[in-house]
Design an enzyme around this catalytic site. Structure first.
Site, PDB file in Angstrom:
ATOM      1  N   LEU A  31      25.023  57.642  37.782  1.00 13.23           N
ATOM      2  CA  LEU A  31      23.224  58.532  36.474  1.00 13.23           C
ATOM      3  C   LEU A  31      22.390  58.477  37.407  1.00 13.23           C
ATOM      4  O   LEU A  31      22.291  58.236  38.742  1.00 13.23           O
ATOM      5  CB  LEU A  31      22.730  57.155  35.842  1.00 13.23           C
ATOM      6  N   ASP A  32      21.900  59.343  38.069  1.00  9.36           N
ATOM      7  CA  ASP A  32      20.320  59.520  38.501  1.00  9.36           C
ATOM      8  C   ASP A  32      19.288  58.958  38.248  1.00  9.36           C
ATOM      9  O   ASP A  32      19.050  58.324  37.503  1.00  9.36           O
ATOM     10  CB  ASP A  32      19.895  61.660  38.244  1.00  9.36           C
ATOM     11  N   LYS A  33      18.874  57.992  39.501  1.00  8.43           N
ATOM     12  CA  LYS A  33      18.009  57.056  39.064  1.00  8.43           C
ATOM     13  C   LYS A  33      16.448  57.563  38.389  1.00  8.43           C
ATOM     14  O   LYS A  33      15.850  57.357  37.535  1.00  8.43           O
ATOM     15  CB  LYS A  33      17.819  56.592  40.686  1.00  8.43           C
ATOM     16  N   THR A  36      15.805  58.660  34.195  1.00  4.55           N
ATOM     17  CA  THR A  36      17.358  58.437  33.722  1.00  4.55           C
ATOM     18  C   THR A  36      17.036  56.700  33.340  1.00  4.55           C
ATOM     19  O   THR A  36      17.449  56.388  32.630  1.00  4.55           O
ATOM     20  CB  THR A  36      18.122  59.179  34.028  1.00  4.55           C
TER      21      THR A  36
END
Length: 212
Positions: A31-33, A36
């Site tokens: 997961l991109d921070k 997201t």
């Protein structure tokens, strides 16, 4: 058909049956921070002038250099600065340094703004400032360092908040034995603090945009 229908009701579209089948075998969720896991709307939390600079000077020069950037952290700095400085000074010779920061000329001064890796390259005697930055990072904040003519004039810390449903979604992934990983350009301390709040097991930090 049933799986596709359930996915569609939850806002997930599968292009092919093979994609749906592969989803059932997922072992890792990367997961991109920003945007997201977090809201993607960071805001300024701390303004810390250094080496005799005033808060007004720091914010004025920061407003000027960051106003030329489209990065979310730059927007946060500008949004905060506009409450104190009516108009941002003009910037020339501006250039972005992807993954590190920005540089340019503001009020006839060379200004560099960015992360700890950037100031290690362009400034000297920043040990105490970096210790301050590390303390901010442990709190889940991102410290931005500002140099004027090669001299550190301040740190502005910025933080993003978790999305309301992030912890619940990540908890469900963990319960499904799917290993959760957060990918971010933030430094490790900041990334680990945010991952801990969200319940994410692993972190890949200091990632340049082109490496994502």
């Amino acid at each position: 058909m049933v799986g596709s229908g359930v996915g569609a009701k939850n806002g997930v579209l599968f292009k092919t049956a093979a994609a749906l089948e592969a989803a059932g075998k997922v072992q890792y969720a990367v997961l991109d921070k920003t945007g997201t896991v977090t809201e993607g709307r960071p805001s300024v939390t701390d303004v810390l002038p250094q080496n005799g600079a005033s808060k007004e000077e720091l914010l004025t020069l920061a407003y000027g250099i960051e106003n030329a950037s489209e990065h979310p952290l730059s927007s946060a700095v500008c949004e905060y600065a506009k409450s104190f400085i009516s108009t941002p000074p003009k910037v020339s010779d501006f250039s972005a340094l992807p993954g590190y920061g920005v540089k340019g000329t503001v009020n006839n001064c060379s200004i560099i703004a960015g992360n700890a890796a950037l100031i290690e390259k362009y400034a000297k005697d920043t040990f105490e400032a970096q210790r301050t930055g590390e303390a901010l990072s442990i709190e889940g904040k991102t410290p931005l360092y500002f140099l004027k003519e090669g001299k550190l004039i301040g740190i502005i810390a910025v933080a993003d908040t978790l999305k309301e449903d992030s912890k619940e979604a990540i908890s469900e992934l963990n319960q499904m034995n799917i290993t959760t990983v957060m990918l971010t350009g933030d430094n490790r301390r900041t990334a680990e603090a945010i991952a801990k709040k969200a319940g994410i097991k692993y972190v890949i930090s200091d990632v340049l945009p082109e490496d994502k």
